[in-house]
Design a protein around this motif. Structure first.
Motif, PDB file in Angstrom:
ATOM      1  N   ALA A 325       4.624 -15.482   5.432  1.00 28.83           N
ATOM      2  CA  ALA A 325       4.280 -14.236   4.851  1.00 28.83           C
ATOM      3  C   ALA A 325       4.253 -14.365   3.285  1.00 28.83           C
ATOM      4  O   ALA A 325       3.517 -13.661   2.660  1.00 28.83           O
ATOM      5  N   LEU A 326       5.214 -15.119   2.651  1.00 33.08           N
ATOM      6  CA  LEU A 326       5.175 -15.053   1.094  1.00 33.08           C
ATOM      7  C   LEU A 326       3.729 -15.998   0.907  1.00 33.08           C
ATOM      8  O   LEU A 326       3.376 -15.545  -0.239  1.00 33.08           O
ATOM      9  N   MET A 327       3.318 -16.777   1.497  1.00 32.42           N
ATOM     10  CA  MET A 327       2.129 -17.698   1.179  1.00 32.42           C
ATOM     11  C   MET A 327       1.010 -16.618   1.226  1.00 32.42           C
ATOM     12  O   MET A 327       0.081 -16.302   0.289  1.00 32.42           O
ATOM     13  N   ARG A 328       0.811 -15.551   2.359  1.00 37.84           N
ATOM     14  CA  ARG A 328      -0.021 -14.594   2.702  1.00 37.84           C
ATOM     15  C   ARG A 328      -0.064 -13.525   1.370  1.00 37.84           C
ATOM     16  O   ARG A 328      -1.118 -12.976   0.948  1.00 37.84           O
ATOM     17  N   LEU A 329       1.101 -13.215   0.844  1.00 37.53           N
ATOM     18  CA  LEU A 329       1.367 -12.359  -0.073  1.00 37.53           C
ATOM     19  C   LEU A 329       0.986 -12.826  -1.626  1.00 37.53           C
ATOM     20  O   LEU A 329       0.971 -11.871  -2.499  1.00 37.53           O
ATOM     21  N   MET A 330       0.639 -14.098  -1.647  1.00 34.08           N
ATOM     22  CA  MET A 330       0.536 -14.732  -2.729  1.00 34.08           C
ATOM     23  C   MET A 330      -0.759 -14.210  -3.770  1.00 34.08           C
ATOM     24  O   MET A 330      -0.476 -13.761  -4.818  1.00 34.08           O
ATOM     25  N   GLY A 331      -1.854 -13.855  -3.055  1.00 36.01           N
ATOM     26  CA  GLY A 331      -2.908 -13.312  -3.834  1.00 36.01           C
ATOM     27  C   GLY A 331      -2.928 -11.719  -3.824  1.00 36.01           C
ATOM     28  O   GLY A 331      -4.039 -11.274  -4.123  1.00 36.01           O
ATOM     29  N   TRP A 332      -1.744 -11.226  -3.639  1.00 42.40           N
ATOM     30  CA  TRP A 332      -1.680  -9.767  -3.568  1.00 42.40           C
ATOM     31  C   TRP A 332      -2.220  -8.996  -5.070  1.00 42.40           C
ATOM     32  O   TRP A 332      -1.706  -9.573  -6.243  1.00 42.40           O
ATOM     33  N   GLN A 333      -3.063  -8.272  -5.052  1.00 39.69           N
ATOM     34  CA  GLN A 333      -3.345  -7.599  -6.202  1.00 39.69           C
ATOM     35  C   GLN A 333      -3.316  -6.123  -6.323  1.00 39.69           C
ATOM     36  O   GLN A 333      -3.789  -5.411  -5.258  1.00 39.69           O
ATOM     37  N   GLU A 334      -2.360  -5.773  -7.022  1.00 34.26           N
ATOM     38  CA  GLU A 334      -2.091  -4.063  -7.244  1.00 34.26           C
ATOM     39  C   GLU A 334      -3.343  -3.364  -7.211  1.00 34.26           C
ATOM     40  O   GLU A 334      -4.182  -3.473  -8.018  1.00 34.26           O
ATOM     41  N   GLY A 335      -3.578  -2.437  -6.425  1.00 33.21           N
ATOM     42  CA  GLY A 335      -4.748  -1.434  -6.486  1.00 33.21           C
ATOM     43  C   GLY A 335      -6.052  -2.184  -5.744  1.00 33.21           C
ATOM     44  O   GLY A 335      -7.008  -1.234  -5.545  1.00 33.21           O
ATOM     45  N   LYS A 336      -6.006  -3.099  -5.644  1.00 33.77           N
ATOM     46  CA  LYS A 336      -7.163  -3.902  -4.806  1.00 33.77           C
ATOM     47  C   LYS A 336      -6.950  -4.312  -3.470  1.00 33.77           C
ATOM     48  O   LYS A 336      -7.672  -4.069  -2.596  1.00 33.77           O
ATOM     49  N   LEU A 351      12.804  -6.631  11.009  1.00 32.05           N
ATOM     50  CA  LEU A 351      13.195  -5.971   9.845  1.00 32.05           C
ATOM     51  C   LEU A 351      13.860  -6.647   8.901  1.00 32.05           C
ATOM     52  O   LEU A 351      13.853  -6.748   7.738  1.00 32.05           O
ATOM     53  N   GLU A 352      14.894  -7.634   9.304  1.00 28.98           N
ATOM     54  CA  GLU A 352      15.560  -8.474   8.422  1.00 28.98           C
ATOM     55  C   GLU A 352      14.623  -9.150   7.438  1.00 28.98           C
ATOM     56  O   GLU A 352      14.957  -9.382   6.282  1.00 28.98           O
ATOM     57  N   GLY A 353      13.580  -9.784   8.012  1.00 27.70           N
ATOM     58  CA  GLY A 353      12.606 -10.673   7.405  1.00 27.70           C
ATOM     59  C   GLY A 353      11.831  -9.735   6.271  1.00 27.70           C
ATOM     60  O   GLY A 353      11.602 -10.240   4.986  1.00 27.70           O
ATOM     61  N   VAL A 354      11.416  -8.687   6.673  1.00 29.05           N
ATOM     62  CA  VAL A 354      10.897  -7.612   5.569  1.00 29.05           C
ATOM     63  C   VAL A 354      11.669  -7.419   4.675  1.00 29.05           C
ATOM     64  O   VAL A 354      11.491  -7.449   3.261  1.00 29.05           O
ATOM     65  N   LEU A 355      13.137  -7.018   4.915  1.00 24.06           N
ATOM     66  CA  LEU A 355      13.988  -6.853   3.904  1.00 24.06           C
ATOM     67  C   LEU A 355      14.322  -8.056   2.782  1.00 24.06           C
ATOM     68  O   LEU A 355      14.439  -7.882   1.900  1.00 24.06           O
ATOM     69  N   PHE A 356      14.093  -9.282   3.436  1.00 27.10           N
ATOM     70  CA  PHE A 356      14.354 -10.444   2.747  1.00 27.10           C
ATOM     71  C   PHE A 356      13.228 -10.649   1.728  1.00 27.10           C
ATOM     72  O   PHE A 356      13.258 -11.096   0.686  1.00 27.10           O
ATOM     73  N   LEU A 357      11.834 -10.387   2.239  1.00 23.91           N
ATOM     74  CA  LEU A 357      10.764 -10.622   1.391  1.00 23.91           C
ATOM     75  C   LEU A 357      10.743  -9.437   0.262  1.00 23.91           C
ATOM     76  O   LEU A 357      10.595 -10.064  -0.914  1.00 23.91           O
ATOM     77  N   MET A 358      11.453  -8.334   0.533  1.00 21.62           N
ATOM     78  CA  MET A 358      11.559  -7.505  -0.553  1.00 21.62           C
ATOM     79  C   MET A 358      12.500  -8.103  -1.764  1.00 21.62           C
ATOM     80  O   MET A 358      12.171  -7.961  -2.821  1.00 21.62           O
ATOM     81  N   ALA A 359      13.482  -8.547  -1.340  1.00 21.12           N
ATOM     82  CA  ALA A 359      14.565  -9.079  -2.139  1.00 21.12           C
ATOM     83  C   ALA A 359      13.695 -10.449  -2.759  1.00 21.12           C
ATOM     84  O   ALA A 359      14.069 -10.571  -4.101  1.00 21.12           O
ATOM     85  N   ARG A 360      13.128 -11.208  -2.485  1.00 22.81           N
ATOM     86  CA  ARG A 360      12.563 -12.318  -2.443  1.00 22.81           C
ATOM     87  C   ARG A 360      11.577 -12.299  -3.617  1.00 22.81           C
ATOM     88  O   ARG A 360      11.253 -13.003  -4.474  1.00 22.81           O
ATOM     89  N   SER A 361      10.759 -11.221  -3.403  1.00 19.63           N
ATOM     90  CA  SER A 361       9.602 -11.138  -4.161  1.00 19.63           C
ATOM     91  C   SER A 361       9.689 -10.871  -5.842  1.00 19.63           C
ATOM     92  O   SER A 361      10.721  -9.951  -5.730  1.00 19.63           O
ATOM     93  N   ARG A 362       9.283 -11.570  -6.664  1.00 24.34           N
ATOM     94  CA  ARG A 362       9.628 -11.099  -8.016  1.00 24.34           C
ATOM     95  C   ARG A 362       8.404  -9.972  -8.515  1.00 24.34           C
ATOM     96  O   ARG A 362       8.701  -9.588  -9.640  1.00 24.34           O
ATOM     97  N   LYS A 363       7.157  -9.988  -7.806  1.00 29.52           N
ATOM     98  CA  LYS A 363       6.340  -8.951  -8.259  1.00 29.52           C
ATOM     99  C   LYS A 363       6.811  -7.571  -7.958  1.00 29.52           C
ATOM    100  O   LYS A 363       7.126  -7.103  -6.685  1.00 29.52           O
ATOM    101  N   GLU A 364       7.010  -6.624  -8.829  1.00 27.60           N
ATOM    102  CA  GLU A 364       7.412  -5.304  -8.769  1.00 27.60           C
ATOM    103  C   GLU A 364       6.408  -4.684  -7.748  1.00 27.60           C
ATOM    104  O   GLU A 364       6.771  -3.927  -6.975  1.00 27.60           O
ATOM    105  N   SER A 365       5.162  -4.897  -7.897  1.00 29.17           N
ATOM    106  CA  SER A 365       4.283  -3.948  -7.044  1.00 29.17           C
ATOM    107  C   SER A 365       4.285  -4.295  -5.752  1.00 29.17           C
ATOM    108  O   SER A 365       4.464  -3.436  -4.603  1.00 29.17           O
ATOM    109  N   ILE A 366       4.507  -5.695  -5.299  1.00 24.80           N
ATOM    110  CA  ILE A 366       5.004  -5.979  -3.759  1.00 24.80           C
ATOM    111  C   ILE A 366       6.377  -5.264  -3.396  1.00 24.80           C
ATOM    112  O   ILE A 366       6.237  -4.742  -2.296  1.00 24.80           O
ATOM    113  N   ARG A 367       7.205  -5.145  -4.244  1.00 22.31           N
ATOM    114  CA  ARG A 367       8.490  -4.639  -3.689  1.00 22.31           C
ATOM    115  C   ARG A 367       8.122  -3.165  -3.397  1.00 22.31           C
ATOM    116  O   ARG A 367       8.612  -2.506  -2.774  1.00 22.31           O
TER     117      ARG A 367
END
Ligand code: ATP
Length: 441
Positions: A325-336, A351-367
């Protein structure tokens, strides 16, 4: 003669009325049966600390199981007895639980010509416990109700905010007490006392942890993860060399600390908002603590902690899903990037994985978007069913899923509203995909 302070005013002021009633009832019953009953352990400690705790542990100098039976007869409820340990749990009709243990009179044969002594059985019961602050008893019998029995200087230690073992072999007897000491230290803002700290260091030098079973360590670690601020405990464990004594791969790095900090925040946020839908938090912290390890390394830690094959497999799978999921979220562009893309990345993950991703992501928009997923998107559903598609003349098959998924994605992105709109969309898709089901490959 030891003076016993009476703290019945604390008992009355710091506990709910029904708990005080239950303690009095237990005392009266013990008196009638000719025994002495005490409340003990963390329950008494927490009365002194003024912290709410309704886990009542009783010790009876007599027959604990008979006492428990008589108590539920009086208050309404049932018991679960463990004959071997002479203990029972009372499960009252109103849902309250009370643990009852038996203290036996024990005789100590001293060496040489010294006489055999009979020790008060409550004293022996308390002497087997972990720390002075947990080795307090409160008398319940009428006339003595609320008298604090403190053989080991627990009140003084609590006043000085010190954690102290009862004797110098305590950690040799049971090294998990070291983990308990650190956990209580952080929970109460206490400090492990000087002599006790020397015993901790000594135990580590003797590699006492090596002999400890994985299951016992895991049990204590899970209690750590259930604390309000587990990271403080984990950091202290790291500083004292406890983490690496459990397994050399469990050391804290900057990145692990960052993620664990975020996990704590994310987890507390989640707990507050979604009380009835709880995640298995220990899995999250375990993944945080082992972040960056290789697959085989993670397996080794799981083996040391005696995880079952299934638990290990689930953890590895969860970690793979998160990485993916982290790989797939890499190209995330807010608003696009459409929200339906996030939806399709997150729905297969527990659910645990989703919460982990939220903690792990550095991008505010992804969180922010993940929090939207948890709050709203994951509950989005559609009002078109397979039956509707059949009615439209679409034959069952892969195209079914394709069309339903597309409608769901459109719902997630807010591009389609009512059932009518959804049906219209299905019709459009029917035309679009017609060639695919007419000429299957
Ligand atoms: P908590 O608030 O976390 O429930 P507690 O003190 O009630 O804390 P429990 O784990 O419920 O802790 O244990 C109940 C009592 O049993 C403790 O107060 C302590 O006296 C005793 N105890 C628990 N574990 C040990 C141990 N490993 N060695 C000795 N005594 C222990």
């Amino acid at each position: 003669q030891r003076r016993e302070r009476n703290i019945s005013s604390h008992v009355r002021n710091r506990l709910p009325e029904d708990a005080v009633g239950l303690l009095r009832e237990a005392g009266n019953l013990a008196q009638e049966l000719g025994w002495d009953a005490y409340a003990v352990g963390g329950f008494v400690r927490d009365i002194l600390l003024g912290r709410p705790n309704l886990d009542i542990d009783l010790v009876v100098e007599g027959d604990g199981i008979a006492f428990a039976s008589a108590l539920v007869e009086r208050l309404g409820g049932r018991i679960k007895a463990h004959k071997k340990f002479k203990t029972a749990v009372c499960i009252l009709d109103d849902g309250r639980r009370v643990d009852v243990a038996t203290a036996r009179l024990e005789y100590y044969q001293y060496p040489a010509a010294l006489p055999t002594v009979e020790l008060s059985s409550i004293k022996m019961d308390l002497y087997r416990r972990d720390f002075t602050m947990n080795a307090l008893a409160l008398r319940l019998n009428p006339g003595k109700f609320g008298q604090l029995v403190d053989f080991f200087g627990a009140e003084r230690d609590i006043k000085n905010k010190q954690i102290r073992v009862l004797h110098s072999l305590s950690f040799v007897e049971d090294p998990t007490r070291i983990l308990r000491a650190v956990r209580f230290e952080q929970r109460f803002g206490f400090r492990i006392g000087g002599q006790t700290m020397r015993l901790v260091k000594n135990a580590l030098q003797l590699n006492l942890f090596e002999k400890l079973s994985g299951s016992r360590i895991t049990h204590e670690l899970r209690l750590v993860m259930d604390e309000e601020n587990p990271l403080n405990v984990v950091e202290r464990m790291n500083d004292l060399g406890l983490l690496k004594a459990i397994h050399p791969l469990l050391k804290l790095t900057h990145e692990r600390v960052r993620v664990l900090q975020e996990l704590e925040k994310v987890f507390n946020w989640y707990k507050l908002l979604y009380l009835d839908d709880q995640a298995d938090c220990w899995k999250l912290y375990f993944l945080g603590l082992t972040m960056g390890t290789k697959r085989e390394e993670l397996s080794k830690v799981a083996d040391r902690l005696n995880f079952s094959r299934r638990e290990e497999r689930e953890l590895l799978a969860l970690r793979d899903q998160i990485g993916d999921a982290l790989m797939r979220l890499m190209g995330w562009q807010e608003g696009k990037t459409p929200l339906s893309r996030l939806y399709s990345i997150l729905t297969p993950i527990p659910l645990e994985g989703v919460l982990f991703l939220m903690a792990r992501s550095r991008k505010e928009s992804i969180r922010r978007n993940i929090s939207q997923y948890l709050a709203r998107l994951r509950y989005v559903s559609i009002d078109v069913s397979g039956d509707d598609l059949i009615e439209m003349g679409i034959p069952e098959g892969p195209v079914f899923t394709l069309i339903l998924d597309k409608i769901l994605a459109a719902r997630v992105d807010g591009n389609v509203g009512s059932r009518e709109e959804q049906l219209a969309m299905a019709l459009r898709l029917k035309k679009q995909f017609k060639s695919e089901w007419m000429n299957p490959v």
